[in-house]
Write a protein that holds these residues in place. Structure first.
Motif, mmCIF file in Angstrom:
data_model
loop_
_atom_site.group_PDB
_atom_site.id
_atom_site.type_symbol
_atom_site.label_atom_id
_atom_site.label_comp_id
_atom_site.label_asym_id
_atom_site.label_seq_id
_atom_site.Cartn_x
_atom_site.Cartn_y
_atom_site.Cartn_z
ATOM 1 N N LEU A 1 9.275 3.034 -13.247
ATOM 2 C CA LEU A 1 9.479 1.620 -12.897
ATOM 3 C C LEU A 1 8.460 0.744 -13.631
ATOM 4 C CD1 LEU A 1 10.133 2.204 -9.079
ATOM 5 C CD2 LEU A 1 11.843 1.789 -10.812
ATOM 6 N N CYS A 2 7.505 0.197 -12.902
ATOM 7 C CA CYS A 2 6.585 -0.785 -13.505
ATOM 8 C C CYS A 2 5.776 -0.205 -14.662
ATOM 9 C CB CYS A 2 5.656 -1.340 -12.423
ATOM 10 S SG CYS A 2 4.822 -0.067 -11.453
ATOM 11 N N GLU A 3 5.073 0.890 -14.410
ATOM 12 C CA GLU A 3 4.179 1.425 -15.454
ATOM 13 C C GLU A 3 4.970 1.973 -16.643
ATOM 14 O OE1 GLU A 3 1.191 4.079 -13.807
ATOM 15 O OE2 GLU A 3 0.778 2.670 -12.186
ATOM 16 N N GLY A 4 6.131 2.528 -16.339
ATOM 17 C CA GLY A 4 6.970 3.078 -17.409
ATOM 18 C C GLY A 4 7.462 2.000 -18.364
ATOM 19 N N ASN A 5 7.343 0.725 -17.970
ATOM 20 C CA ASN A 5 7.820 -0.374 -18.815
ATOM 21 C C ASN A 5 6.700 -1.305 -19.258
ATOM 22 O OD1 ASN A 5 10.936 -0.240 -18.911
ATOM 23 N ND2 ASN A 5 10.371 0.340 -16.829
ATOM 24 N N CYS A 6 5.467 -0.869 -19.070
ATOM 25 C CA CYS A 6 4.327 -1.682 -19.500
ATOM 26 C C CYS A 6 4.294 -1.684 -21.029
ATOM 27 C CB CYS A 6 3.045 -1.079 -18.922
ATOM 28 S SG CYS A 6 1.561 -1.881 -19.497
ATOM 29 N N VAL A 7 4.188 -2.894 -21.601
ATOM 30 C CA VAL A 7 4.398 -3.023 -23.050
ATOM 31 C C VAL A 7 3.255 -2.476 -23.907
ATOM 32 C CG1 VAL A 7 5.916 -5.016 -22.849
ATOM 33 C CG2 VAL A 7 3.465 -5.364 -23.119
ATOM 34 N N ILE A 8 2.108 -2.210 -23.301
ATOM 35 C CA ILE A 8 1.028 -1.699 -24.159
ATOM 36 C C ILE A 8 1.291 -0.255 -24.582
ATOM 37 C CG2 ILE A 8 -0.699 -3.329 -23.291
ATOM 38 C CD1 ILE A 8 -1.933 -1.050 -21.694
ATOM 39 N N ILE B 1 -0.839 0.222 -12.609
ATOM 40 C CA ILE B 1 -0.386 -0.826 -11.685
ATOM 41 C C ILE B 1 -0.354 -0.345 -10.228
ATOM 42 C CG2 ILE B 1 1.535 -2.361 -11.144
ATOM 43 C CD1 ILE B 1 2.316 -2.116 -14.184
ATOM 44 N N GLY B 2 0.248 0.824 -10.015
ATOM 45 C CA GLY B 2 0.412 1.323 -8.637
ATOM 46 C C GLY B 2 -0.925 1.504 -7.945
ATOM 47 N N ALA B 3 -1.871 2.113 -8.636
ATOM 48 C CA ALA B 3 -3.176 2.389 -8.014
ATOM 49 C C ALA B 3 -3.912 1.088 -7.692
ATOM 50 C CB ALA B 3 -4.012 3.265 -8.938
ATOM 51 N N VAL B 4 -3.739 0.070 -8.533
ATOM 52 C CA VAL B 4 -4.399 -1.217 -8.250
ATOM 53 C C VAL B 4 -3.716 -1.886 -7.049
ATOM 54 C CG1 VAL B 4 -4.954 -3.517 -9.152
ATOM 55 C CG2 VAL B 4 -5.202 -1.514 -10.631
ATOM 56 N N GLU B 5 -2.395 -1.787 -6.988
ATOM 57 C CA GLU B 5 -1.666 -2.384 -5.859
ATOM 58 C C GLU B 5 -2.141 -1.766 -4.533
ATOM 59 O OE1 GLU B 5 2.569 -1.611 -5.885
ATOM 60 O OE2 GLU B 5 2.995 -3.524 -4.920
ATOM 61 N N ARG B 6 -2.286 -0.451 -4.555
ATOM 62 C CA ARG B 6 -2.757 0.261 -3.366
ATOM 63 C C ARG B 6 -4.185 -0.186 -3.017
ATOM 64 N NH1 ARG B 6 -4.099 6.792 -3.221
ATOM 65 N NH2 ARG B 6 -5.812 6.531 -1.777
ATOM 66 N N TYR B 7 -5.024 -0.292 -4.031
ATOM 67 C CA TYR B 7 -6.428 -0.674 -3.821
ATOM 68 C C TYR B 7 -6.519 -2.065 -3.180
ATOM 69 C CZ TYR B 7 -11.003 -2.535 -5.078
ATOM 70 O OH TYR B 7 -12.237 -3.151 -5.033
ATOM 71 N N GLU C 1 0.841 -1.212 0.000
ATOM 72 C CA GLU C 1 0.000 0.000 0.000
ATOM 73 C C GLU C 1 0.872 1.256 0.000
ATOM 74 O OE1 GLU C 1 0.827 -1.797 2.424
ATOM 75 O OE2 GLU C 1 0.879 -0.747 4.343
ATOM 76 N N ILE C 2 2.091 1.138 0.504
ATOM 77 C CA ILE C 2 2.996 2.300 0.518
ATOM 78 C C ILE C 2 3.618 2.467 -0.871
ATOM 79 C CG2 ILE C 2 5.135 3.220 1.514
ATOM 80 C CD1 ILE C 2 4.248 1.995 4.204
ATOM 81 N N CYS C 3 4.097 1.368 -1.453
ATOM 82 C CA CYS C 3 4.669 1.447 -2.805
ATOM 83 C C CYS C 3 3.618 1.907 -3.814
ATOM 84 C CB CYS C 3 5.240 0.101 -3.225
ATOM 85 S SG CYS C 3 6.669 -0.373 -2.243
ATOM 86 N N GLY C 4 2.402 1.402 -3.661
ATOM 87 C CA GLY C 4 1.326 1.808 -4.573
ATOM 88 C C GLY C 4 1.100 3.309 -4.541
ATOM 89 N N ARG C 5 1.414 3.915 -3.419
ATOM 90 C CA ARG C 5 1.236 5.373 -3.303
ATOM 91 C C ARG C 5 2.463 6.158 -3.771
ATOM 92 N NH1 ARG C 5 -2.263 3.388 0.593
ATOM 93 N NH2 ARG C 5 -4.051 4.735 1.006
ATOM 94 N N ILE C 6 3.674 5.721 -3.409
ATOM 95 C CA ILE C 6 4.811 6.628 -3.614
ATOM 96 C C ILE C 6 5.935 6.117 -4.507
ATOM 97 C CG2 ILE C 6 4.425 7.982 -1.502
ATOM 98 C CD1 ILE C 6 6.713 6.342 -0.252
#
Ligand code: FAD
Ligand code: SF4
Ligand code: SF4
Length: 482
Positions: free
Chosen positions: A103-110, A119-125, A92-97
């Motif tokens: 990192l993850c979203e910057g390398n999403c292949v779509i 990704i981050g917002a879903v991880e937090r959720y 929940e902390i990584c998902g926020r900050i």
């Protein structure tokens, strides 16, 4: 249950709603709203379930992102939480900050073509829901062990290690000179990025799991501190996770004037105010209300300072950075948030002198131009002759980065080896310092870095400490008995 994934073609990316800039400026609450369950499900279903998920490859924790996205899309949130928390101690902390855009979203292949999966917002959720539903439980070690471990520093590195070592059944004692658990999560990072009760609930869980905290207990040779040698003699192994706290300084005429402050002093005072603490007299002046504020620097800390000053009711807030926007080290998302909130950026500008009688009243700055790349590939900067200009300033905040404190000297441990940057040297695989049984993790090893890396290091160091204790301390005790 099957759910159609790959919806990125028909469903646009959506980040959680942001509060309006006017509302944000009025308080220190987080700026993003929570995803509603249908929003989280829909956003998770955009993932294309890559065979080689580059999002995971570029997540420092190697999170199993496609699996928890699929489970979220299927409404199987408890399982999603199980997968997500298997690799991340504080999702929940990584998902926020986390700077997800790097990192993850910057390398999403779509991307390019479609915007990345959120990704981050879903991880937090997932983890916020897990807390709400009572799925997050304190650790219950399968067996209790007799050995005890000291952890110096209750920041994310120390806490991640504490969690893992307690799960192995060790007696875990965490020592911190601060009065609260969290390190920079509490006293550095402002509430508008990470509300403090998120950290406090982790503190409570760790305590419920049996981790013992010794707060307000510095390690060192100062008054009221516990010496490192003493600490070492009380425990079977030690982890140093003390972070980096020596502010980088700036030179130039007038630099000693009153009103020129260190970023961390300023942010700590602000965080303490929000937490309801009474500030010592020297910290009370660290308030931007009604002032012209100039922040020097272009990293995450500078962004936190400018946005704090806005919320404190500053008359004007300017950020002076010697390179351009494209070369800023701070997260692009945070720069955008700052701009929306009313921060003015002076790109390609550096301070030359600080003006005033006793107290700063202005900063004289000079325009810079980008030159040829240096050995690291980064473009050099040089001043443009005759381009000086002046900015009104009653408060100047230096956010120029941090270096490690000189631990070998402070702790009288000349054999504790450091790199030429002053960070602690550790074995690449085992995280052990030059002192046997003494390990280190987080910023004190990497230099100023990210929370997600501190968590990763804390977890890896804990695994290595477990191996070392089993091979050395436990084996020795058995041999003595036998
Ligand atoms: P810390 O979090 O610094 O914790 C170290 C702890 O050790 C502290 O509690 C300290 O009191 C304690 N300690 C130190 N010396 C002693 C001693 N002698 N005795 C006892 N206790 C001691 N990262 C992100 O990923 N995202 C962000 O948005 C982000 N924003 C940031 C904003 C600011 C203003 C700053 C300064 C940093 C930010 N970072 C961010 C970086 C991140 O906070 C750090 O990388 C991370 O906290 C490092 O974790 P750590 O556990 O190594 O150290
Ligand atoms: Fe992305 Fe950070 Fe979560 Fe990894 S830990 S998936 S980098 S937000
Ligand atoms: Fe899904 Fe993007 Fe990760 Fe691929 S890279 S698995 S699309 S989140």
């Amino acid at each position: 249950m099957t759910t159609k994934m790959l919806k990125f073609v028909s469903v646009p990316q959506r980040q959680p709603d942001k509060r309006t800039a006017i509302a944000r400026r009025a308080d220190f609450d987080e700026i993003y709203e929570d995803f509603t369950p249908p929003e989280a499900t829909e956003q998770a279903s955009r993932c294309s379930q890559c065979g080689v998920p580059f999002c995971s490859v570029h997540c420092p924790l190697g999170n199993n992102i496609p699996d928890w996205l699929m489970l979220t899309a299927q409404g199987r949130l408890e399982e999603a939480y199980g997968v997500s928390s298997a690799t991340n101690t504080f999702p929940e902390i990584c998902g926020r900050i986390c700077p997800q855009d790097r990192l993850c979203e910057g390398n999403c292949v779509i991307e390019p073509g479609f915007e990345s999966v959120t990704i981050g917002a879903v991880e937090r959720y997932i983890t916020d829901t897990a807390f709400e539903k009572g799925w997050v439980k304190p650790v219950h070690p399968v067996q209790e062990r007799s050995q005890s471990i000291a952890i110096i520093g209750a920041g994310p590195a120390g806490l991640a290690a504490a969690d893992q070592l307690r799960a192995q059944g060790y007696k875990v004692h965490v020592y911190d000179r601060y009065d609260r658990v969290g390190g920079l999560l509490v006293y550095g990072i402002p509430g508008f990025k990470l509300e403090k009760d998120i950290v406090a609930r982790r503190h409570k869980l760790l305590e419920e799991g049996g981790v013992v905290f010794h707060l307000g207990q510095g390690i060192g040779d100062g008054e009221g501190e516990l010496s490192f040698a003493d600490l070492r003699s009380r425990h079977d192994a030690v982890l140093i996770a003390t972070g980096v706290y020596k502010s980088r300084e700036i030179g130039g005429p007038g630099v000693g004037l009153a009103g020129i402050e260190k970023a961390l002093d300023y942010l700590t005072a602000s965080n303490r105010r929000s937490l309801g603490d009474t500030l010592p007299p020297e910290a009370q002046a660290l308030d931007a209300a009604g002032k012209n504020v100039v922040v020097l620097g272009g990293g995450d800390t500078a962004m936190d300072c400018v946005r704090t000053a806005i919320r404190q009711g500053a008359k004007s807030v300017k950020c002076l950075y010697r390179r351009d926007k494209a070369n800023m080290p701070g997260s692009a998302r945070e720069v955008k948030n700052a701009e929306e909130e009313g921060v003015q950026f002076e790109w390609l500008a550096a301070p030359e002198a600080f003006l005033g009688e006793g107290h700063v009243s202005a900063v004289r700055a000079v325009r810079m131009k980008l030159g040829l790349p240096d050995a690291t590939g980064r473009q050099s900067v040089e001043p443009l002759e005759g381009s000086s200009f002046t900015l009104d300033a009653d408060l100047v905040i230096k956010a120029l980065g941090f270096d490690p404190e000189p631990l070998p000297q402070l702790w009288g441990q000349k054999d504790l080896a450091v790199s030429r940057w002053g960070t602690l040297k550790v074995g690449q695989k085992d995280f052990m310092t030059s002192l046997p049984g003494v390990f280190a993790a987080g910023d004190i090893v990497r230099g100023a870095s990210l929370v997600v890396w501190a968590i990763r290091d804390g977890r890896d160091a804990a695994a290595s400490m477990h191996t070392w204790i089993q091979e050395n301390v436990t084996a020795t005790a058995k041999a003595e008995q036998g």
